[in-house]
Design a protein around this motif. Structure first.
Motif, short mmCIF file in Angstrom:
data_model
loop_
_atom_site.label_atom_id
_atom_site.label_comp_id
_atom_site.label_asym_id
_atom_site.label_seq_id
_atom_site.Cartn_x
_atom_site.Cartn_y
_atom_site.Cartn_z
N GLU A 255 21.96 20.22 -17.29
CA GLU A 255 21.02 21.01 -16.48
C GLU A 255 19.59 20.52 -16.71
OE1 GLU A 255 20.42 25.16 -17.61
OE2 GLU A 255 20.33 25.73 -15.50
N LYS B 272 22.27 25.09 -10.99
CA LYS B 272 22.88 26.41 -10.81
C LYS B 272 21.99 27.32 -9.99
CE LYS B 272 24.66 26.59 -15.55
NZ LYS B 272 24.41 27.29 -16.82
N SER C 144 30.55 18.91 -10.71
CA SER C 144 31.14 19.97 -11.51
C SER C 144 32.44 20.45 -10.86
CB SER C 144 30.15 21.12 -11.66
OG SER C 144 30.00 21.78 -10.44
#
Ligand SMILES: Nc1ncnc2c1ncn2[C@@H]1O[C@H](COP(=O)(O)OP(=O)(O)OP(=O)(O)O)[C@@H](O)[C@H]1O
Ligand SMILES: [Mg+2]
Length: 361
Positions: A41, A53, A118
């Motif tokens: 991230e 996200k 992901s």
């Protein structure tokens, strides 16, 4: 382009971290909730200014701190480049490239390109249209600064128009103002539609061959852009929908309703495909993303694979790993068992445990 090292301070569960990556394949392994994804991230934020996200800055900053720092050292065309980020709880983030402060966050885009993969990406074909739009938007925003600007403008104006539609409920006089927003929506919306159309063309030049190979020569794939309105009829459709929009208090037509359709051997696999077909197509899409970045920027992206190998069968795992080539890759996983057959050369292994990273080789 490669990431040489990453320094974090008060980022998620990292009080302080300094990690040096290899230019090849790097593995971050460890139990759940130790901080593996947090590292990816941080890299994603350094590349795009935003969390993959969609997390806000204040959520990313360590619970016990008021600000966080990310420093990323890159090697781009033989030159060392550095990205500094300063995240604050209540203000927008400060960004500097090579210690020179940027006036706008968008100026960062293009320096570091990443492809983030992901497990959720594997369901992109069967997800709602919003997920596919998000995929295209995230990619185009990295590759095209004017797209990012147009999209931000468009979203802002749609929000303002929707607010006006709500306010009109109590004040009919406001109706005259709709036309002003409509003109701007059309201007930015047409640019978005045009760029998305070109994106799909560029994608089709690449995905066909990748998918053919991945499906063992069984499947031909084609991506179709399904714009809710075209550049040419946007104005007319917006006008037609006006009374309906007033009733619904929201804007019902425009590229914020677009979709992308995946056709395999002539059928729409979102509706008629098997789950395996949908997942293979999703993998083809991610592999195409790598090639697309290479083609458009002339440089290798950094590939971030978040826990994705355990989601793939060995055939697809092999295909993904064999296609990495000389791209710097950072893989997270809970254990090293996926690599015991030594299908790829691993250059560096890190163990991640409660916000501490230890290099094991
Ligand atoms: N702002 C924050 N401050 C401190 N800790 C945080 C913050 N945000 C998240 N965390 C912690 O980070 C940890 C999760 O990290 P991460 O998602 O990187 O785990 P992971 O190693 O990828 O786990 P998994 O294998 O389950 O995917 C959690 O324990 C969570 O409590
Ligand atoms: Mg994780």
């Amino acid at each position: 382009m490669i990431i040489k090292s990453l320094e974090l301070e008060n980022f998620r569960n990292y009080k302080s971290l300094n990690i040096e990556f290899d230019k090849g394949v790097n593995i971050l392994y460890g139990d759940n909730a130790q901080g593996k994804t947090n590292i990816l991230e941080a890299i994603y934020v350094s590349a795009t200014t935003k969390s993959h996200k969609g997390a806000k800055d204040k959520e990313i900053i360590n619970f016990e701190a008021d600000e966080a720092h990310i420093k990323t050292y890159l090697d781009k065309e033989g030159l060392e480049r550095r990205v500094d980020m300063h995240l604050r709880k209540s203000k927008s983030k400060g960004i500097a490239i090579d210690t020179v402060r940027l006036k706008k966050a968008a100026q960062l885009l293009g320096l570091l390109n990443v492809v983030f993969f992901s497990p959720e990406d594997l369901s992109i074909i069967k997800d709602a249209p919003a997920q596919r739009r998000r995929f295209v938007d995230m990619e185009l925003c990295q590759l095209d600064q004017s797209y990012l600007y147009d999209l931000n403008q468009y979203n802002k104006i749609i929000a303002q128009r929707n607010k006006l539609l709500k306010d009109m409920y109590n004040n009919q006089d406001l109706k005259n103002m709709l036309g002003i927003w409509d003109m701007q929506i059309i201007t930015y919306g047409q640019k978005i539609i045009k760029r998305r159309r070109l994106f799909v063309e560029q994608l089709n030049e690449i995905i066909d061959e990748i998918h053919y190979k991945l499906s063992g020569g069984k499947e031909k794939i084609k991506v179709e852009y399904a714009p809710y309105v075209s550049e040419d009829n946007f104005e007319e459709m917006l006008k037609k929908a006006r009374e309906k929009d007033i009733k619904l208090k929201s804007t019902s037509v425009g590229p914020h309703k677009d979709d992308f359709i995946f056709i395999v051997n002539g059928i729409d696999i979102r509706t008629y495909g098997s789950q395996g077909q949908q997942r293979t197509a999703a993998l083809s899409l991610k592999l195409s993303e790598i090639e697309l970045v290479k083609k458009i920027t002339g440089d290798n992206p950094v590939l971030l694979l978040d826990d994705v190998l355990s989601e793939l069968d060995s055939n697809r795992q092999n295909h993904l790993l064999n296609n990495i080539g000389d791209i710097q890759t950072i893989i997270t996983c809970t254990g090293l068992e996926d690599f015991v057959n030594n299908r790829i050369k691993i250059n560096k292994i890190f163990k991640v445990e409660t916000g501490v990273v230890i290099n094991e080789n």
